[in-house]
Motif scaffolding. Structure first.
Motif, PDB file in Angstrom:
ATOM      1  N   ARG A  91       0.827  -1.209   0.000  1.00 18.39           N
ATOM      2  CA  ARG A  91       0.000   0.000   0.000  1.00 18.39           C
ATOM      3  C   ARG A  91       0.860   1.257   0.000  1.00 18.39           C
ATOM      4  NH1 ARG A  91      -1.718   3.825   3.228  1.00 18.39           N
ATOM      5  NH2 ARG A  91      -0.440   3.025   4.955  1.00 18.39           N
ATOM      6  N   LEU A  92       1.892   1.276   0.840  1.00 23.42           N
ATOM      7  CA  LEU A  92       2.760   2.448   0.886  1.00 23.42           C
ATOM      8  C   LEU A  92       3.546   2.606  -0.408  1.00 23.42           C
ATOM      9  CD1 LEU A  92       4.124   2.161   4.545  1.00 23.42           C
ATOM     10  CD2 LEU A  92       2.497   3.835   3.660  1.00 23.42           C
ATOM     11  N   ARG A  93       3.922   1.497  -1.041  1.00 27.87           N
ATOM     12  CA  ARG A  93       4.636   1.612  -2.310  1.00 27.87           C
ATOM     13  C   ARG A  93       3.736   2.178  -3.401  1.00 27.87           C
ATOM     14  NH1 ARG A  93       6.397  -3.202  -2.438  1.00 27.87           N
ATOM     15  NH2 ARG A  93       8.434  -2.804  -1.519  1.00 27.87           N
ATOM     16  N   HIS A 167       9.688   7.797   4.444  1.00 27.47           N
ATOM     17  CA  HIS A 167      10.016   7.337   5.791  1.00 27.47           C
ATOM     18  C   HIS A 167       9.143   6.154   6.199  1.00 27.47           C
ATOM     19  CE1 HIS A 167      11.135   7.436  10.007  1.00 27.47           C
ATOM     20  NE2 HIS A 167       9.852   7.547  10.337  1.00 27.47           N
ATOM     21  N   GLU A 168       7.828   6.257   5.970  1.00 31.10           N
ATOM     22  CA  GLU A 168       6.942   5.159   6.348  1.00 31.10           C
ATOM     23  C   GLU A 168       7.248   3.894   5.550  1.00 31.10           C
ATOM     24  OE1 GLU A 168       2.958   6.443   5.942  1.00 31.10           O
ATOM     25  OE2 GLU A 168       3.070   7.955   7.546  1.00 31.10           O
ATOM     26  N   LEU A 169       7.581   4.045   4.263  1.00 30.16           N
ATOM     27  CA  LEU A 169       7.903   2.874   3.454  1.00 30.16           C
ATOM     28  C   LEU A 169       9.203   2.229   3.914  1.00 30.16           C
ATOM     29  CD1 LEU A 169       7.258   1.077   1.044  1.00 30.16           C
ATOM     30  CD2 LEU A 169       8.449   2.719  -0.429  1.00 30.16           C
ATOM     31  N   THR A 170      10.187   3.034   4.287  1.00 29.42           N
ATOM     32  CA  THR A 170      11.448   2.477   4.786  1.00 29.42           C
ATOM     33  C   THR A 170      11.237   1.720   6.092  1.00 29.42           C
ATOM     34  OG1 THR A 170      12.661   4.297   3.752  1.00 29.42           O
ATOM     35  CG2 THR A 170      13.804   3.042   5.455  1.00 29.42           C
ATOM     36  N   ARG A 175      10.614  -3.450   8.875  1.00 32.16           N
ATOM     37  CA  ARG A 175       9.845  -4.360   9.742  1.00 32.16           C
ATOM     38  C   ARG A 175       9.539  -5.659   9.021  1.00 32.16           C
ATOM     39  NH1 ARG A 175       4.663  -1.416  11.874  1.00 32.16           N
ATOM     40  NH2 ARG A 175       4.397  -3.509  12.754  1.00 32.16           N
ATOM     41  N   LEU A 176       9.241  -5.578   7.723  1.00 34.12           N
ATOM     42  CA  LEU A 176       8.983  -6.805   6.966  1.00 34.12           C
ATOM     43  C   LEU A 176      10.243  -7.648   6.826  1.00 34.12           C
ATOM     44  CD1 LEU A 176       7.050  -8.520   5.284  1.00 34.12           C
ATOM     45  CD2 LEU A 176       7.676  -7.136   3.288  1.00 34.12           C
ATOM     46  N   ALA A 177      11.402  -6.985   6.639  1.00 33.09           N
ATOM     47  CA  ALA A 177      12.649  -7.745   6.523  1.00 33.09           C
ATOM     48  C   ALA A 177      13.035  -8.389   7.843  1.00 33.09           C
ATOM     49  CB  ALA A 177      13.772  -6.830   6.031  1.00 33.09           C
ATOM     50  N   ARG A 178      12.699  -7.731   8.965  1.00 36.91           N
ATOM     51  CA  ARG A 178      13.027  -8.273  10.281  1.00 36.91           C
ATOM     52  C   ARG A 178      11.940  -9.200  10.827  1.00 36.91           C
ATOM     53  NH1 ARG A 178      17.140  -5.543  12.982  1.00 36.91           N
ATOM     54  NH2 ARG A 178      17.963  -3.735  11.879  1.00 36.91           N
TER      55      ARG A 178
END
Length: 694
Positions: A91-93, A167-170, A175-178
């Motif tokens: 969604r953010l992308r 910032h929100e996408l980063t 969080r998804l990578a971790r």
């Protein structure tokens, strides 16, 4: 349909042994044995090593496990935290792309408005010059200024919104990578099940053990002691990171320094006998392929080729990726093979796999092609061209040079019993080739396993955890353990998610003996350093790693603990001690001695002053260096009460010529240490024109 009728037993992860790289997991399942004895135990991770799966029945039950194999199932995945994080990132992308598109359109409008300027109409040559009214210029300038002001305000808003979305996408992508890899990464979840065949009836409890990649650990410690005590408490902790695809929740953790991939099978030593040669016995369990094996698939071949799935001709890689070349078929069995290493050995049959060069899609080495023709290596057309015509001159002589000898005739095959390799006798690792394999392979057993690209991708992602940066002062277990392997069992259960980051786990508490000593080398630096002398009186080794030192309930520093073997003594530095001061003074006097003053005497005098400004007594070790000579004519006479250190008694290794003072200072006490040495150099050994005082 048969697999649907097989009862499914849920399993729970009970214990994990983390090795230097990889881990061995133990799961437990409980249930009642069905009449046919076949059950499916679910919950296994996708990255497991299928060859390491083992199963056994716990307790004194009469039920036995007769077969265990791995199967992969696909099922729709439930919406979990990882799915929500993935949807948030998408969604953010999308929002980021939409705002970026609006910003680009505003920039294009700004460029268009900026290019607005008055353009006079075309004038004929005979027409006079006309004056443009100033009101038109001002009106156009006001219009451009008004439009640019609105567009720039809109551009500022879009840039602020774009920065916020960046910032929100980063944050969401991080969080998804971790996030734990225990959740599926797609809408379809692939699960691994263990299909077991049990012999017996009743209620049983099963234990499944399997190996997984993607788990590493490094030791860490926390040392707490009192300055007045001679013992301390050393808490062994571990930094564990795993990306195995399953969360370790409430499991018993054990740490081992061994290499999980090292072979543990014992070598077979063949006896050498002197005397009459005896035939080699045939290997146990090996059989030649049955006659008429090719006729078994006659009906399958007569049915015609199998329908191929529809794929896009323009982009075949988008469906299944690049198709590897087919494996070349090995030659058919032509008789009893010879012994390995002898010429003319025939290929093995049934359990014999292809050559290692062909097992990975590479062509086997081919012999150099020799042109057909007469002796000498010339091709037939060339010989025909060099043949003299009728009545013509003779051909020129052949060029001189080395002529390749003809190939030797193939030797006759040596008869004898077959001798397959160890891989071919490992029946648990053999796989039966299906009807779609080449004609020389189908219906036969080969040690090469079928290629599973999904499993390879899961293992590749899991092994990425081995490239994590180590914490400060951390050392890999295999580097610090040396040639010995150790195991450490945790006293309590722990939780370690499959997120690929370091997690600290408390293992146990180890009592150690310690004493505080102060060390200084005033000839190199006039500063006193505090050290802790640790002694390990247990039967468990302490590996090198970071240690957090706490003195009298106050954190002091984080130091590097060296490897401490059982019964060993090592010294660990604590940094400079400002409460103990040291001063060193030296004096040199040069003179001559001997009957004819032919001996130069260099008299060195050293004075070291120590002062204890602390409120407790301290023990200080002062080190000095005495010159060492290999010339018997040069003599060194020591004039001090220092001692020669013994490397076998202390925790340190001393260089040749090291001398030590050990002094106990009371609170506020001072002491002056005096020492020195004389160097006697004969005139024939003296250096002329040089500085022999240093």
């Amino acid at each position: 349909m048969k697999s649907e009728e097989t009862p499914r037993w849920a399993s729970a992860l009970d214990a994990v042994v983390v090795y230097a790289q990889g881990a061995m997991c133990s799961r437990r399942a409980r249930g009642s044995v069905p009449p046919d004895g076949r059950v499916r135990v679910t919950g296994l991770p996708r990255s497991l090593d299928a060859g390491s799966l083992r199963a056994r029945v716990l307790g004194d039950s009469a039920v036995r496990v007769t077969e265990v194999r791995v199967e992969v199932d696909a099922e729709p995945s439930a919406t979990g935290s990882s799915h929500a994080l993935r949807q948030e990132v998408e969604r953010l992308r999308d929002a980021h792309g939409a705002v970026q598109g609006r910003r680009d359109r505003v920039l294009a409008r700004i460029a268009e408005v900026t290019d607005l300027r008055p353009v006079p109409p075309p004038r004929k040559r005979e027409d006079p010059h006309r004056r443009t009214p100033a009101e038109a210029w001002l009106t156009l300038a006001d219009f451009v200024d008004e439009r640019l002001t609105a567009l720039h305000d809109r551009l500022a808003e879009l840039k602020a919104e774009l920065d916020r979305l960046d910032h929100e996408l980063t944050v969401a992508a991080d969080r998804l990578a971790r996030a734990s890899t225990d959740a599926p990464s797609a809408h379809v979840r692939t699960t691994v099940c263990a299909v077991l065949t049990l012999d017996g009836t009743g209620e049983v409890e099963l234990e499944l053990e399997y190996g997984v990649p993607g788990a590493v650990w490094v030791p860490a410690y926390r040392l707490a002691y009192r300055q007045s005590a001679d013992r301390g408490s050393l808490v062994l902790r571990a930094s564990v990171a795993q990306r195995t695809g399953e969360d370790w929740t409430g499991v018993r953790i054990a740490l081992a320094t061994a290499d999980l991939r090292r072979r543990t099978d014992l070598p077979k030593l063949r006896s050498l006998r002197i005397g009459r040669r005896q035939p080699v016995p045939a290997p146990s369990g090996w059989r030649e392929p049955p006659a008429g094996l090719g006729d078994l698939f006659t009906g399958y071949d007569s049915a015609g080729p199998r329908p191929q799935p529809r794929t896009s001709a323009a982009s075949p890689i988008a469906v299944g990726g690049p198709v590897p070349p087919p494996l070349p078929a090995p030659p058919a069995y032509s008789g009893a093979p010879a012994r390995p290493g002898e010429p003319g050995s025939a290929p093995r049959a049934q359990a014999d796999g292809p050559d290692r060069s062909t097992a990975y899609g590479q062509a086997p080495p081919q012999p150099l092609a020799r042109p057909r023709g007469r002796a000498g290596g010339a091709p037939a057309p060339a010989l025909a061209a060099m043949a003299p015509a009728a009545g013509g001159p003779p051909p020129p002589p052949a060029p001189s040079g080395p002529i390749a000898p003809p190939p030797p005739p193939p030797p006759a095959p040596v008869t004898g019993p077959p001798r397959p390799s160890g891989d071919e006798l490992d029946y648990a690792a053999l796989h039966l080739s299906g009807p779609d394999e080449p004609a020389a392979r189908r219906g036969r057993l080969f040690p090469d396993a079928p290629f599973d690209p999904v499993a390879v991708e899961h293992r590749r992602r899991a092994e990425a955890v081995t490239s994590l940066p180590l914490p400060g002062h951390a050392v890999r277990p295999r580097e610090s353990a040396g040639s010995f392997d150790h195991r450490y069992d945790a006293v309590a259960r722990a939780d370690i998610p499959s997120d690929g980051t370091w997690h600290t786990v408390t293992i146990s508490e180890i009592p150690v003996g310690l004493r505080t000593e102060y060390l200084c080398v005033p000839s190199a630096e006039q500063r006193v350093y505090g050290t802790l002398v640790l002694s390990n009186a247990t039967d468990q080794a302490l590996l090198a790693g970071p240690v957090e030192v706490t003195v009298d309930d106050d954190f002091l520093l984080t130091a590097a603990l060296p490897t401490l073997a059982p019964g060993g003594v090592r010294r660990m530095g604590l940094g400079p001690a400002e409460g103990v001061q040291v001063t060193r003074r030296t004096h040199l006097n040069e003179s001559t001695a001997g009957l004819r003053n032919n001996v130069t005497v260099l008299e060195h005098r050293v004075q070291v002053d120590l002062a204890n400004r602390l409120a407790r007594p301290v023990s200080v070790e002062v080190r000095e260096q005495v010159p060492v000579t290999s010339d018997p004519d040069v003599r060194i006479d020591e004039r001090a009460d220092w001692t020669v250190p013994d490397d076998g008694a202390g925790p340190d290794h001393h260089a040749p010529g090291t001398r030590v003072w050990r002094v106990d200072l009371p609170p506020g006490g001072t002491v002056a240490l005096h020492g020195g040495y004389d160097i006697r150099i004969p005139a024939a050994k003296a250096l002329v024109g040089g500085n022999r005082r240093s």
